[in-house]
Design an enzyme around this catalytic site. Structure first.
Site, mmCIF file in Angstrom:
data_model
loop_
_atom_site.group_PDB
_atom_site.id
_atom_site.type_symbol
_atom_site.label_atom_id
_atom_site.label_comp_id
_atom_site.label_asym_id
_atom_site.label_seq_id
_atom_site.Cartn_x
_atom_site.Cartn_y
_atom_site.Cartn_z
ATOM 1 N N HIS A 147 -5.497 -4.488 -1.713
ATOM 2 C CA HIS A 147 -5.344 -3.442 -2.737
ATOM 3 C C HIS A 147 -5.330 -4.014 -4.157
ATOM 4 O O HIS A 147 -5.070 -3.285 -5.107
ATOM 5 C CB HIS A 147 -4.046 -2.646 -2.503
ATOM 6 C CG HIS A 147 -4.177 -1.618 -1.427
ATOM 7 N ND1 HIS A 147 -4.855 -0.434 -1.616
ATOM 8 C CD2 HIS A 147 -3.736 -1.602 -0.152
ATOM 9 C CE1 HIS A 147 -4.815 0.273 -0.497
ATOM 10 N NE2 HIS A 147 -4.144 -0.410 0.408
ATOM 11 N N LYS A 195 -12.433 -1.642 0.010
ATOM 12 C CA LYS A 195 -11.680 -0.771 -0.896
ATOM 13 C C LYS A 195 -12.405 -0.724 -2.243
ATOM 14 O O LYS A 195 -13.414 -0.040 -2.363
ATOM 15 C CB LYS A 195 -10.228 -1.233 -0.960
ATOM 16 C CG LYS A 195 -9.527 -0.909 0.358
ATOM 17 C CD LYS A 195 -8.113 -1.381 0.474
ATOM 18 C CE LYS A 195 -7.514 -0.848 1.779
ATOM 19 N NZ LYS A 195 -6.686 -1.797 2.475
ATOM 20 N N SER A 205 0.798 -1.224 0.000
ATOM 21 C CA SER A 205 0.000 0.000 0.000
ATOM 22 C C SER A 205 0.829 1.272 0.000
ATOM 23 O O SER A 205 0.323 2.330 -0.342
ATOM 24 C CB SER A 205 -0.932 -0.002 1.203
ATOM 25 O OG SER A 205 -0.187 -0.064 2.393
HETATM 26 C C1 LIG Z 1 -6.739 -2.038 3.965
HETATM 27 C C2 LIG Z 1 -6.078 -3.336 4.230
HETATM 28 C C3 LIG Z 1 -6.625 -4.245 5.124
HETATM 29 C C4 LIG Z 1 -7.817 -3.912 5.968
HETATM 30 O O1 LIG Z 1 -8.996 -4.019 5.245
HETATM 31 P P1 LIG Z 1 -10.332 -3.440 5.896
HETATM 32 O O2 LIG Z 1 -11.402 -4.128 5.127
HETATM 33 O O3 LIG Z 1 -10.293 -1.965 5.731
HETATM 34 O O4 LIG Z 1 -10.328 -3.840 7.332
HETATM 35 C C5 LIG Z 1 -6.015 -5.476 5.285
HETATM 36 N N1 LIG Z 1 -4.907 -5.785 4.588
HETATM 37 C C6 LIG Z 1 -4.331 -4.930 3.717
HETATM 38 C C7 LIG Z 1 -3.122 -5.346 2.960
HETATM 39 C C8 LIG Z 1 -4.898 -3.667 3.514
HETATM 40 O O5 LIG Z 1 -4.345 -2.816 2.649
#
Ligand SMILES: *Cc1c(COP(=O)(O)O)cnc(C)c1O
Length: 396
Positions: A211, A242, A183
């Site tokens: 992502h 996301k 990310s």
């Molecule tokens: C954003 C993210 C999460 C968390 O996801 P949510 O649904 O917002 O709890 C978990 N792992 C990674 C790699 C992320 O980028």
């Protein structure tokens, strides 16, 4: 409140301020969109994970409203008691087809999905090998187990091989876990080589595609399908928060592992199921991704991402090693990154500043994410602002 406790809290806050890490929450005054009202100012938004613009899609809004009318607003229990509705199972079937796996299990968030997958499969006598830049929810999920842990250098499969060699034969199960897309830099994990090593050393493979789901692979199915590894890859985590536009997470795996998680995954056993509106929204999103309209959104997001990245590079900015719609603009020390973000905001662009300790001391940056919902004119205006602020701050 005990006085000593109050002093402790104040001292912690003071320390954050001294380190330049204290911040106020930004407040959205309306929808999560490509142009939106943030802290009372109309700006171009380059910081959301709303990759496909689905947070405001009419079909998803309709699905959520219809589900409220049909099922009410809450599931009323954990899944294992009486919180499993027919639409929860429908979503899981659709996600399994989307991910090309036998089964999926949906959790409250991507964050809890990692704990749900890791808890039931790792215990005393097992080993987990984790990329050094893996997401906090993977790290915390690992911490909740009794497995031994080792870290390999970011995306460095030679280092991973070294760890596998040095631990061979010492543990019952060995799990390799990585983010699919990282990310902070927007780079992609080398899954094909990881899968090869896993086969050679009889390790289990797990990728967190938060992502990548809705972003990479045909119809946004994620990194495993992007690399054509669906026959041999073991576990993937996805988020519904996301690109999918709502909230939630899931574990995509074999049917047997799903059954084990139904019995052992603590976030599944001890936390209530999604409200039906969320589940219906996610079903509508997954259905949409399978259509031409869905694929067109993914294509537009990629076109936007390529355009924006290339133009930033032409302006002379350092965009690092990104391969995805996440594009960092690396400027150096923390204070400079934060000042850059502030100046961009004053001029009409919101791009989050990110600095040490989240990234290396000399790799402070603003991070940009373009979406399918950005129009070319939004991106051109943002680029003009980047150019103007970049020159003023002598970054380019
Ligand atoms: C954003 C993210 C999460 C968390 O996801 P949510 O649904 O917002 O709890 C978990 N792992 C990674 C790699 C992320 O980028």
């Amino acid at each position: 409140m005990p006085k000593a406790f109050d002093e402790f809290v104040q001292a912690q806050l003071q320390e954050l301020k001294e380190q330049g890490l204290y911040r106020k929450l930004r407040i959205l005054g309306g929808e999560q969109g490509p142009r939106t009202n943030i802290d009372g100012r109309e700006v171009i938004n380059l910081s959301s994970n709303n990759y496909l613009g689905l947070t405001t899609h009419p079909k998803l809004r309709e699905a959520a409203k219809a589900a409220i009318d049909r099922y009410g607003v809450g599931a009323g229990a954990v899944r294992t008691i009486i919180g499993t509705m027919d639409i929860h199972e429908e979503l899981e079937r659709k996600l399994a087809a989307f991910k090309h796996t036998e089964a999926t299990l949906v959790l409250q968030s991507g964050f809890t999905a990692n704990a749900a997958a890791l808890g039931p499969i790792l215990s005393d006598g097992d080993l987990v090998i984790s990329d050094e830049l893996n997401h906090a929810s993977i790290i915390d999920g690992i911490r909740l187990t009794k497995a031994a842990r080792k870290v390999y250098k970011h995306n460095d499969t030679d280092d991973l091989e070294r760890v596998l060699e040095s631990t061979r034969g010492q543990y019952r199960n060995t799990l390799i876990v990585t983010d699919g897309v990282f990310s902070m830099d927007g780079d992609i994990a080398p899954l094909p080589r990881i899968a090869e090593l896993a086969q050679a050393f009889e390790a289990i493979t797990m990728v967190d595609d938060a992502h990548a789901s809705g972003v990479l692979g045909p119809h946004g199915s994620g990194t495993v399908h992007h690399f054509g590894l669906e026959k041999i890859w073991n576990i993937s985590i996805g988020t519904l928060s996301k690109a999918i536009g709502a909230v939630g997470g899931y574990v995509a795996s074999s049917q047997a592992l799903r059954e084990l998680m139904e019995h052992r995954a603590r976030p599944f056993l001890f936390s209530t199921a999604h409200p039906p509106s969320v589940t219906a929204t996610c079903i509508a999103a997954i259905d949409l991704l399978q259509t031409d309209e869905g694929q067109a959104l993914i294509d537009r997001m990629w076109e936007n991402a390529r355009f924006f990245k290339q133009k930033l590079q032409e302006l002379g900015f350092n965009t690092g090693i990104s391969q995805t719609p996440i594009t960092p603009v690396i400027v150096g020390e923390a204070a400079k990154a934060m000042q850059f973000s502030d100046q961009l905001f004053t001029n009409g662009v919101f791009a989050q500043g990110i600095a040490f300790p989240t990234v290396a001391r000399d790799k402070g940056r603003v991070r940009t994410i373009v979406t399918a919902a950005h129009r070319r004119s939004d991106l051109e205006e943002a680029l003009n602002i980047f150019e103007h602020v970049g020159r003023e701050m002598r970054l380019i």
